[in-house]
Design an enzyme around this catalytic site. Structure first.
Site, mmCIF file in Angstrom:
data_model
loop_
_atom_site.group_PDB
_atom_site.id
_atom_site.type_symbol
_atom_site.label_atom_id
_atom_site.label_comp_id
_atom_site.label_asym_id
_atom_site.label_seq_id
_atom_site.Cartn_x
_atom_site.Cartn_y
_atom_site.Cartn_z
ATOM 1 C CG HIS A 352 -2.158 -0.746 1.069
ATOM 2 N ND1 HIS A 352 -3.303 -0.230 0.517
ATOM 3 C CD2 HIS A 352 -2.432 -2.030 1.369
ATOM 4 C CE1 HIS A 352 -4.240 -1.162 0.495
ATOM 5 N NE2 HIS A 352 -3.736 -2.270 1.003
ATOM 6 C CE LYS A 540 -7.450 13.824 -0.090
ATOM 7 N NZ LYS A 540 -7.239 12.678 -0.942
ATOM 8 N NE ARG A 541 -5.358 10.102 9.821
ATOM 9 C CZ ARG A 541 -5.069 9.159 10.707
ATOM 10 N NH1 ARG A 541 -5.783 8.049 10.779
ATOM 11 N NH2 ARG A 541 -4.072 9.324 11.562
ATOM 12 C CE LYS A 546 -3.823 10.946 2.823
ATOM 13 N NZ LYS A 546 -4.519 10.281 1.708
ATOM 14 C CB THR A 648 -10.474 4.875 -2.097
ATOM 15 O OG1 THR A 648 -10.200 5.206 -0.722
ATOM 16 C CG2 THR A 648 -9.724 3.623 -2.491
ATOM 17 C CE LYS A 652 -14.277 6.297 -0.028
ATOM 18 N NZ LYS A 652 -13.623 6.724 1.229
HETATM 19 C C1 LIG Z 1 -12.382 6.964 1.554
HETATM 20 C C2 LIG Z 1 -11.973 7.320 2.916
HETATM 21 C C3 LIG Z 1 -10.637 7.618 3.187
HETATM 22 C C4 LIG Z 1 -9.565 7.613 2.119
HETATM 23 O O1 LIG Z 1 -9.488 8.879 1.501
HETATM 24 P P1 LIG Z 1 -8.262 9.273 0.547
HETATM 25 O O2 LIG Z 1 -8.727 10.560 -0.050
HETATM 26 O O3 LIG Z 1 -8.154 8.194 -0.476
HETATM 27 O O4 LIG Z 1 -7.075 9.417 1.398
HETATM 28 C C5 LIG Z 1 -10.294 7.947 4.483
HETATM 29 N N1 LIG Z 1 -11.214 7.984 5.464
HETATM 30 C C6 LIG Z 1 -12.512 7.710 5.234
HETATM 31 C C7 LIG Z 1 -13.482 7.795 6.356
HETATM 32 C C8 LIG Z 1 -12.937 7.367 3.963
HETATM 33 O O5 LIG Z 1 -14.229 7.091 3.763
#
Ligand SMILES: *Cc1c(COP(=O)(O)O)cnc(C)c1O
Length: 802
Positions: A352, A540-541, A546, A648, A652
């Site tokens: 990952h 996101k985190r 990022k 991901t 979404k």
């Molecule tokens: C999808 C998701 C992530 C991942 O987000 P990235 O933008 O790919 O880092 C992290 N936390 C939650 C709660 C998510 O639903």
């Protein structure tokens, strides 16, 4: 239908009476939630009984330290086609399903993308009628709850079990022991050398099973989460030895602590002893229970790889490899060669990350002390592997030193995982290329056939069908509902790009979703959002790579331009942030503080009212993501190229009609390839350029700072008491990271290109018809990113199901 409704009603009333002893009129929503879940659980059990009879095919066990499964009530109602029935029955009884739904809490058993991926995969397994089960840990506390005051993040324990958890079944009869520490004794019996771990600390592993159902299928799989408990015998012995009762309690607590906390960091390897024990606890309990089921079938061990697959989600469960070897050799009497063949044929591994600080290693000494037999096996695997490499590359000391599983007193878990698997995959095309050409180059040269790509995916059912009911309704009205089973059918939306009425409706749906989010924000923060503005979202985190910093520096610049009336075709913006910082990650916490500081100034400035608003939503979680994602216009995916393995969140948002503003990194590249240059806003250095600048010393952040007035203004604001900050100190570390330490993540380098694309977005948004077309194209091409596709591809190329 009527019969169904009556049955449901009777079940509900019985459940309510059993769990509360109350009459309907007195029951609270929380109590109704418990009763409703009990009824649904019964439906699932009935399905399960039918499902188990059919299972004879190959089984996949997906081992992961994290499963971010989110709420299940809504999913279950929908997948069992009970939503309407439940709604009607509850209404008749004086409840509202919506009010009941909010009583469910969201088990935060994951940090972010990796844990959510595991959950989407479980959803796809069951929905594709595949036997794929999760194996994880039942942390007593999930990822911390985030609370922000004066820009500072505070962490509170996530007590997700305080009201009980409705979807799990404790299975004490299937509990087993996991051993830590002690010594390994060897003895000869029947001319064979045997090993035995003595004086070990024994922890009882108790499984909790969560049934996982598919969308309108009969499959019921299992997510099995293990909890640590003291072994009662041991507690008694200890208690007797130490006579003082309080010691017994301390000892008991110590053993239970093993599954207390999820480590709250998804990108650094913080190497704590408890974490090491958690990893072994997961795989030892998981594999022991799977093997004891296998043994009941009385098959030959050599049949195992054709019936069972063990997949490890990143290296965290990589001790599975020596643990499987240990059981097969020490307990089942197989030879090393037989055991190794079975192990490598049944294990596969997903990488990952290539972030150096996130590549897991464990101190050799710890493994030796806490997992003595596992350590011996790892040493043996390493020796045999190095010998094999020696034959392949005679005399190439250097190469073999780099390939070794154990070096410099550390065990390199990625090396263990690659050597012990038959398949290794990256999670997006670029990421897999980086693995092959750079990070794991020597392994790729040694085992070229082992490496492959499997781009991540998301459950289109959770992230579109359930999270965005109004868009789902619109799509169904246009192209039917075949896409729910075959998400690539979303491509049927393409011809509608020339249908102005449809596009208008699409715009209306987005607007309605923005209004719903605005209502939530008003409730939480008392702030009224301009829903005609672009909802520009980065959730996101919080992490250096990022680059939330790029986003906020741009906002600082934008604020000045708006104040000075210098913005030409500008579209009003609402910038939305959410995300947790790892508790020990100082820089990420500074970023949150900065966002909060800028937001306080901007949101209170009457001059920019209606043009610029900034929101930081606390406590990002699965549930919050489901609220935000349907409302996104612009999806910010700003990672420094090469750093985000896949992402991901990008998928979404695309699936919900957002346009991506992103670097050519991770799966953003594949989104670009699908939707085409017209329907995405790419910017910034390419992976190749980033690698080039990292290897040369041609990048000097200060030069950019000195030549670009916009950047100088924005960066200076970090340490100048002027528009934003109250003192020069608070953000000086961010300032120094950019200038003194030469901007590791190339924030300043990508700034100009980012601003250009932001300006393009502003002017494009004013042609709403064209914008809506772009949005539609994103939805139409998003089917490719359904985890159904990803899982189908793992199933055929890695697990060889069917
Ligand atoms: C999808 C998701 C992530 C991942 O987000 P990235 O933008 O790919 O880092 C992290 N936390 C939650 C709660 C998510 O639903």
């Amino acid at each position: 239908m009527i019969q169904e409704k009556e049955r449901f009603k009777q079940l509900f009333l019985t459940a309510l009476n059993h769990t509360t002893g109350k009459q309907v009129e007195q029951a609270t929503d929380q109590e109704a939630y418990v009763a409703l879940s009990t009824v649904i659980a019964k439906y699932i059990q009935e399905k399960h009984q039918n499902s188990e009879k059919q299972v004879s095919s190959k089984q996949v066990y997906y081992f992961s330290m994290e499963f971010l499964i989110g709420g299940l009530l809504q999913t279950h109602l929908s997948y069992l086609a009970l939503e309407e029935t439940a709604e009607n029955v509850l209404e008749e009884l004086g409840f509202s399903l919506d009010n009941i739904k909010v009583c469910e809490n969201d088990p935060g058993l994951g940090n972010g993308g990796l844990g959510r991926l595991a959950a989407c995969f479980l959803d796809s397994f069951a929905s594709l009628n595949l036997s794929g089960h999760g194996v994880g840990l039942r942390y007593r506390y999930g990822l911390f709850n985030q609370w922000i005051e004066d820009g500072r993040q505070f962490e509170l324990p996530d007590q997700w079990l305080s009201e009980g958890y409705m979807w799990e079944y404790r299975k004490p009869s299937e509990a087993l022991d996991v051993l830590f520490g002690g010594q390994v004794q060897s003895f000869v019996q029947n001319g064979k050398l045997h090993f035995q771990q003595v004086n070990a600390e024994i922890v009882r592993a108790v499984p909790y099973d969560i049934p996982i159902i598919g969308y309108q299928t009969n499959t019921v799989n299992t997510l099995r989460l293990w909890a640590a408990e003291p072994t009662s015998d041991q507690v008694l012995i200890k208690a007797k030895n130490e006579s003082d009762g309080s010691d017994m309690l301390t000892y008991q607590r110590k053993l239970e602590e093993l599954s207390d906390f999820l480590y709250p960091d998804d990108s650094t390897d913080d190497g704590k002893i408890v974490r090491l024990k958690q990893e072994y606890f997961l795989v030892s309990a998981g594999i022991q229970s799977i093997l004891s089921n296998f043994e009941e079938k009385q098959l030959a061990w050599s049949d195992l790889p054709s019936l069972l697959c063990f997949h490890i989600n990143d290296t965290h469960p990589a001790f599975l490899i020596p643990e499987l070897m240990r059981i097969l050799i020490d307990e089942k009497g197989l030879s090393w060669e037989e055991a190794w063949e079975i192990t490598t044929q049944s294990v596969s591994y997903t990488n990952h990350t290539t972030l150096h600080e996130a590549l897991e290693t464990w101190p050799e000494n710890w493994v030796k002390v806490f997992l003595p037999r596992i350590y011996m096996i790892l040493v043996e695997i390493n020796e045999r592997f190095c010998q094999q490499m020696w034959q392949k590359y005679p005399g190439d000391f250097d190469r073999i030193a780099q390939l070794a599983l154990i070096a410099d007193g550390k065990i390199k878990m990625a090396h263990v995982a690659i050597v012990g698997s038959h398949a290794v995959n990256g999670v997006a095309k670029l990421h897999t290329e980086i693995l092959k050409k750079k990070e794991m180059r020597l392994f790729y040269q040694a085992y070229p056939d082992r490496f492959m790509n499997k781009t991540n995916g998301i459950s289109h059912r959770r992230w579109l069908m359930l999270a965005n009911p109004s868009l789902t309704k619109l799509i169904k009205a246009a192209i039917g509902d075949e896409w729910l089973q075959s998400p690539k059918q979303l491509i049927k939306l393409l011809p509608l790009q020339t249908d102005p009425i449809f596009l208008e409706k699409l715009q209306q749906v987005k607007h309605d979703n923005k209004q719903l989010l605005a209502n939530h924000v008003q409730k939480e923060l008392g702030m009224i959002l301009n829903t005609d503005a672009i909802f520009d979202v980065q959730v996101k985190r919080i992490h250096g790579y990022k680059r939330q910093l790029l986003n906020i520096l741009h906002i600082i610049y934008l604020y000045r331009e708006i104040k000075n009336n210098r913005m030409k075709s500008f579209s009003p913006r609402v910038f939305i942030f959410a995300g947790k910082a790892a508790p020990g990650y100082y820089f990420a916490k500074q970023i949150i503080h900065l966002i909060d500081t800028v937001a306080n100034v901007v949101n209170q400035d009457y001059d920019v009212k209606d043009k610029l608003q900034i929101v930081f939503l606390e406590n990002f979680s699965n549930q919050l993501a489901e609220k935000i994602i349907p409302a996104v216009d612009v999806s910010e995916q700003l990672s420094t190229a090469t750093k985000e393995a896949s992402g991901t969140g990008n998928m979404k948002m695309m699936m919900n009609g957002a346009l991506t503003l992103g670097t050519m990194d991770g799966a953003n590249i594949e989104i670009f390839d699908k939707v085409g240059a017209e329907n995405i806003y790419p910017f910034g250095l390419s992976a190749k350029q980033v690698l080039h600048y990292q290897q040369s010393n041609e990048y000097v952040a200060r030069d950019i700072y000195h030549t670009d007035d916009r950047i100088r203004y924005a960066v200076d604001q970090l340490v100048t008491v002027e528009d934003f900050v109250k003192d020069e100190q608070t953000f000086q570390d961010i300032y120094h990271a950019l200038l003194t330490y030469n901007d590791e993540y190339f924030v300043l380098k990508d700034f100009d290109d980012y601003v250009k694309q932001q300006e393009k977005i502003s002017s494009d948004y004013q042609e709403r018809n064209v914008w809506n077309q772009k949005s539609l194209m994103n939805i139409a091409y998003s089917g490719q990113f359904s985890s159904d596709d990803t899982i189908a591809s793992y199933a055929s190329d890695i697990w060889e199901l069917r």
